[in-house]
Every structure is written in structure tokens, then in C-alpha cells.
Design a protein around this motif. Structure first.
Motif, PDB file in Angstrom:
ATOM      1  N   GLU A 187       0.828  -1.210   0.000  1.00  0.00           N
ATOM      2  CA  GLU A 187       0.000   0.000   0.000  1.00  0.00           C
ATOM      3  C   GLU A 187       0.865   1.264   0.000  1.00  0.00           C
ATOM      4  OE1 GLU A 187      -3.372  -0.209  -0.212  1.00  0.00           O
ATOM      5  OE2 GLU A 187      -3.103  -2.398  -0.354  1.00  0.00           O
ATOM      6  N   GLU A 188       2.107   1.136  -0.406  1.00  0.00           N
ATOM      7  CA  GLU A 188       3.093   2.205  -0.532  1.00  0.00           C
ATOM      8  C   GLU A 188       3.528   2.782   0.818  1.00  0.00           C
ATOM      9  OE1 GLU A 188       1.947   5.158  -3.364  1.00  0.00           O
ATOM     10  OE2 GLU A 188       1.918   3.734  -5.039  1.00  0.00           O
ATOM     11  N   GLN A 189       2.617   3.365   1.574  1.00  0.00           N
ATOM     12  CA  GLN A 189       3.002   3.934   2.869  1.00  0.00           C
ATOM     13  C   GLN A 189       2.950   2.894   3.993  1.00  0.00           C
ATOM     14  OE1 GLN A 189       1.939   8.062   3.807  1.00  0.00           O
ATOM     15  NE2 GLN A 189       0.742   8.127   1.919  1.00  0.00           N
ATOM     16  N   TYR A 190       2.396   1.757   3.698  1.00  0.00           N
ATOM     17  CA  TYR A 190       2.463   0.602   4.584  1.00  0.00           C
ATOM     18  C   TYR A 190       2.327  -0.644   3.722  1.00  0.00           C
ATOM     19  CZ  TYR A 190      -2.686   0.470   4.329  1.00  0.00           C
ATOM     20  OH  TYR A 190      -3.988   0.414   3.884  1.00  0.00           O
ATOM     21  N   SER A 191       2.696  -1.774   4.260  1.00  0.00           N
ATOM     22  CA  SER A 191       2.599  -3.018   3.502  1.00  0.00           C
ATOM     23  C   SER A 191       2.258  -4.163   4.440  1.00  0.00           C
ATOM     24  CB  SER A 191       3.899  -3.297   2.741  1.00  0.00           C
ATOM     25  OG  SER A 191       5.018  -3.285   3.609  1.00  0.00           O
TER      26      SER A 191
ATOM     27  N   VAL B 239       1.576  -6.160   9.549  1.00  0.00           N
ATOM     28  CA  VAL B 239       1.599  -4.864   8.873  1.00  0.00           C
ATOM     29  C   VAL B 239       2.821  -4.076   9.322  1.00  0.00           C
ATOM     30  CG1 VAL B 239       0.304  -2.757   8.361  1.00  0.00           C
ATOM     31  CG2 VAL B 239      -0.926  -4.848   8.962  1.00  0.00           C
ATOM     32  N   LEU B 240       3.522  -3.479   8.369  1.00  0.00           N
ATOM     33  CA  LEU B 240       4.636  -2.592   8.700  1.00  0.00           C
ATOM     34  C   LEU B 240       4.431  -1.245   8.026  1.00  0.00           C
ATOM     35  CD1 LEU B 240       6.089  -5.676   8.550  1.00  0.00           C
ATOM     36  CD2 LEU B 240       7.850  -4.254   9.599  1.00  0.00           C
ATOM     37  N   GLY B 241       4.783  -0.176   8.730  1.00  0.00           N
ATOM     38  CA  GLY B 241       4.646   1.162   8.187  1.00  0.00           C
ATOM     39  C   GLY B 241       5.921   1.618   7.504  1.00  0.00           C
TER      40      GLY B 241
ATOM     41  N   THR C 154       6.129   5.169   6.693  1.00  0.00           N
ATOM     42  CA  THR C 154       6.275   6.560   7.123  1.00  0.00           C
ATOM     43  C   THR C 154       5.869   6.623   8.590  1.00  0.00           C
ATOM     44  OG1 THR C 154       4.005   7.289   6.630  1.00  0.00           O
ATOM     45  CG2 THR C 154       5.610   7.362   4.818  1.00  0.00           C
ATOM     46  N   LYS C 155       6.450   7.556   9.316  1.00  0.00           N
ATOM     47  CA  LYS C 155       6.142   7.648  10.741  1.00  0.00           C
ATOM     48  C   LYS C 155       4.679   8.034  10.975  1.00  0.00           C
ATOM     49  CE  LYS C 155      10.832   8.575  12.383  1.00  0.00           C
ATOM     50  NZ  LYS C 155      11.730   9.484  13.123  1.00  0.00           N
ATOM     51  N   LYS C 156       4.135   8.870  10.105  1.00  0.00           N
ATOM     52  CA  LYS C 156       2.755   9.319  10.270  1.00  0.00           C
ATOM     53  C   LYS C 156       1.774   8.173  10.119  1.00  0.00           C
ATOM     54  CE  LYS C 156      -0.615  12.669   8.477  1.00  0.00           C
ATOM     55  NZ  LYS C 156      -0.842  13.772   7.492  1.00  0.00           N
ATOM     56  N   VAL C 157       1.937   7.394   9.067  1.00  0.00           N
ATOM     57  CA  VAL C 157       1.019   6.273   8.833  1.00  0.00           C
ATOM     58  C   VAL C 157       1.244   5.176   9.864  1.00  0.00           C
ATOM     59  CG1 VAL C 157       0.447   4.426   7.217  1.00  0.00           C
ATOM     60  CG2 VAL C 157       0.645   6.775   6.409  1.00  0.00           C
ATOM     61  N   THR C 158       2.485   4.956  10.260  1.00  0.00           N
ATOM     62  CA  THR C 158       2.780   3.976  11.308  1.00  0.00           C
ATOM     63  C   THR C 158       2.024   4.319  12.582  1.00  0.00           C
ATOM     64  OG1 THR C 158       4.970   3.474  10.426  1.00  0.00           O
ATOM     65  CG2 THR C 158       4.591   2.990  12.749  1.00  0.00           C
ATOM     66  N   ALA C 159       2.065   5.592  12.983  1.00  0.00           N
ATOM     67  CA  ALA C 159       1.366   6.021  14.191  1.00  0.00           C
ATOM     68  C   ALA C 159      -0.146   5.858  14.047  1.00  0.00           C
ATOM     69  CB  ALA C 159       1.716   7.473  14.511  1.00  0.00           C
ATOM     70  N   ALA C 160      -0.669   6.148  12.857  1.00  0.00           N
ATOM     71  CA  ALA C 160      -2.115   6.049  12.632  1.00  0.00           C
ATOM     72  C   ALA C 160      -2.591   4.602  12.732  1.00  0.00           C
ATOM     73  CB  ALA C 160      -2.472   6.628  11.268  1.00  0.00           C
TER      74      ALA C 160
ATOM     75  N   THR D  35      -6.323   6.485   2.618  1.00  0.00           N
ATOM     76  CA  THR D  35      -7.409   6.701   1.640  1.00  0.00           C
ATOM     77  C   THR D  35      -8.796   6.763   2.257  1.00  0.00           C
ATOM     78  OG1 THR D  35      -7.727   4.331   1.254  1.00  0.00           O
ATOM     79  CG2 THR D  35      -6.033   5.459  -0.058  1.00  0.00           C
ATOM     80  N   GLY D  36      -8.935   6.281   3.502  1.00  0.00           N
ATOM     81  CA  GLY D  36     -10.252   6.229   4.132  1.00  0.00           C
ATOM     82  C   GLY D  36     -11.087   5.043   3.662  1.00  0.00           C
ATOM     83  N   GLU D  37     -10.510   4.173   2.845  1.00  0.00           N
ATOM     84  CA  GLU D  37     -11.227   3.008   2.332  1.00  0.00           C
ATOM     85  C   GLU D  37     -11.177   1.849   3.329  1.00  0.00           C
ATOM     86  OE1 GLU D  37     -10.182   3.628  -2.427  1.00  0.00           O
ATOM     87  OE2 GLU D  37      -9.036   2.203  -1.216  1.00  0.00           O
ATOM     88  N   ASP D  38     -12.208   1.006   3.276  1.00  0.00           N
ATOM     89  CA  ASP D  38     -12.187  -0.227   4.057  1.00  0.00           C
ATOM     90  C   ASP D  38     -11.208  -1.204   3.406  1.00  0.00           C
ATOM     91  OD1 ASP D  38     -14.075   0.629   5.905  1.00  0.00           O
ATOM     92  OD2 ASP D  38     -15.752  -0.088   4.694  1.00  0.00           O
ATOM     93  N   LYS D  39     -10.270  -1.687   4.187  1.00  0.00           N
ATOM     94  CA  LYS D  39      -9.272  -2.620   3.676  1.00  0.00           C
ATOM     95  C   LYS D  39      -9.442  -3.976   4.359  1.00  0.00           C
ATOM     96  CE  LYS D  39      -6.700  -0.160   0.813  1.00  0.00           C
ATOM     97  NZ  LYS D  39      -6.443  -0.568  -0.593  1.00  0.00           N
TER      98      LYS D  39
END
Length: 281
Positions: A89-93, A143-145, A147-153, A262-266
Motif C-alpha cells: 500500500e506504498e506507505q504501509y505493507s 503490517v509494517l509502516g 512513514t512515521k505518520k502512517v505507522t502512528a495512525a 485513503t479512508g477506504e475499508d481494507k
């Protein structure tokens, strides 16, 4: 022969040398051995109040710096099966973590951790931040992040239980029908799991069980299954596992949450081929 083990701490008194040369001189190890240990996370560099892993053999040193070597040949020789990228997912995988791969390094190394593996394998390179953990012996989705922002989220989603995660285990005996709720404390902390049987193998007297956990205590599923008299196959700590039994049959199979980007259900499902199956002992 006992594997070589060296722990040494050096105060830097001259800036006219590099880390690999200084450590080689101090320990008698070859520069090549030092460089390999660096790449595997066994060398640390202290500067002021900060101490970090050091991987650059030619790192410039300053007077007053400190070098710390934690050299254990047995640890450095450890190997694990590669993790596999399932969803990017680019910013996480989302990856498949194999048996024996760690989610956290030690002072002795980090070369068998999933985040270090990812940082050295992804192209182009990306940082890989641990968000949640699986036991060393457990397998499945993690799941691994990047970016620090997405990791925290995403970490916040785990902390607030704003996601669904399911595991599958193979346990001893015939598990009860219907949903079973287990609230046995783990390490004197409240823990809640919900489980239901998926399949029973009468020949082996084993059950395949799906488990949803509402809390994330260490070894929670293993302890909860054992508390019911249905320990997980291969569990050497809480069950009857031994060198003669299969590896721990506990796998993370499903993760679903609202994507913070993205706000999408994953929904991330582990392919069937990676899921635990009944095994003849």
C-alpha cells in the motif's frame, strides 16, 4: 567447540581511526568479521546521549565517542526463511511472517527481524516500522509502516481495537461447538478471546479453530487455548510441543481496518496455502 562470544565497550581517544579498525585491534577479530557483525546489527555507536546501531565500517569517530560490540557467533549465524510481500500500500505493507522471524532485535543482532529484512529487500528502499508483533514461533499477516505518520495512525487502530484480526490454530482434542469466549487473565492482566471450531480431524484428534482476540497480551491465544485443555499443536511453552512435533500451529489470517491514507475499508486475507493444516506427528 563453543561459539565465539565477545562483548566489549571502547572509549574513543583518537579521531584518526575508524570503527572497524578500532574494534578489530581491540578484539583480535578480522575487519571482515567486524564488518559482517556491523551489517547484522551487533555494533553500536554512542555519541553524547544517543546510542544507535552502527553499520558503516568507515564511520568517522570523535574523541569521547563509545563503541559497543556484542559479538555472538551463534546468534550471527542464525538464518530464517524470507518474509513475503503480500500487499503493498506504498506507505504501509502487509507481509507473511515465517516461523522463526523476529519482530524485535536485540543488542546482539537484528538481521533476523522482519523490519530489517524489509529495509534491505524493498526496491526502492523504504524504512520499515514495526506496528504490532507476532510471536517468534507464530506465522501469518503482519503490517509494517513506511512513514512515521502512517505507522502512528495504524498503531492507534491496534491500540483502540478499531480493526478486526483473526487467527487460525490447530489444537489438541475436539474443540467445543459454537462460539467460546475465554477471559482468563494473562500475566495478571485482563484478556478476552473468542473462538469457534472450523474443522475436526478425528484421526488425529485435532481441531482447527478460528480465534478473534479483543486484547493483545503476550502469548494470549496459546495461554487461552491451553486453559481450555486444548493446547496449540507445537506449543513448547504452554502445551505439549517438542522437537518431535510440528512447529507452532498458530497463524494470523485476517486483518481489516479503515485505511488511514485513503479512508477506504481494507481487508487483507492470508492465502489458503499459508494457513495451518492438520499434520501427522
Amino acid at each position: 567447540m563453543t561459539p565465539l562470544k565477545i562483548e566489549t565497550h571502547i572509549k574513543v581517544h583518537s579521531s584518526d581511526t575508524d570503527a572497524a579498525s578500532l574494534l578489530a585491534e581491540e578484539t583480535g577479530l578480522s575487519k571482515q568479521a567486524i564488518k559482517q557483525a556491523m551489517q547484522k546489527g551487533a555494533v553500536w555507536h554512542g555519541h553524547g546521549k544517543q546510542t544507535n546501531r552502527l553499520r558503516r565500517a568507515k564511520k568517522a569517530l570523535k574523541v569521547g565517542d563509545e563503541l559497543h560490540l556484542y559479538y555472538n557467533q551463534a546468534v550471527l549465524d542464525e538464518t530464517v526463511t524470507d518474509a513475503e510481500l503480500l500487499f503493498d500500500e506504498e506507505q504501509y505493507s502487509v507481509w507473511y511472517k515465517p516461523f522463526g522471524m523476529r519482530c524485535q532485535g536485540s543488542k546482539w543482532s537484528d538481521h533476523t527481524t522482519i523490519n530489517r529484512f524489509i529495509e534491505t529487500q524493498l526496491t526502492p528502499p523504504r524504512n520499515a516500522y514495526i506496528i504490532h508483533r507476532l510471536d517468534l514461533a507464530a506465522t501469518g499477516l503482519i503490517v509494517l509502516g513506511h512513514t512515521k505518520k502512517v505507522t502512528a495512525a495504524i498503531a492507534q487502530l491496534f491500540e483502540t481495537r478499531a480493526l478486526d484480526k483473526f487467527y487460525q490454530v490447530i489444537v489438541e482434542g475436539k474443540f467445543p461447538e459454537g462460539q467460546v469466549t475465554i477471559n482468563t487473565d494473562v500475566d495478571n492482566k485482563k484478556a478476552l478471546s473468542h473462538a469457534h471450531i472450523l474443522e475436526y480431524n478425528s484421526e488425529l484428534n485435532q481441531s482447527k479453530v478460528q480465534v478473534k482476540i479483543e486484547s493483545g497480551r503476550k502469548h494470549q491465544i496459546r495461554i487461552h487455548m491451553a486453559s481450555l485443555g486444548h493446547p496449540v499443536i507445537g506449543d513448547r511453552q504452554h502445551g505439549n510441543g517438542s522437537d518431535l512435533t510440528p512447529n507452532l500451529q498458530l497463524t494470523s489470517c485476517h486483518l481489516s481496518f479503515v485505511c488511514p491514507v485513503t479512508g477506504e475499508d481494507k481487508v487483507f486475507e492470508l492465502p489458503q496455502s499459508y494457513r495451518p493444516e492438520f499434520q501427522v506427528r
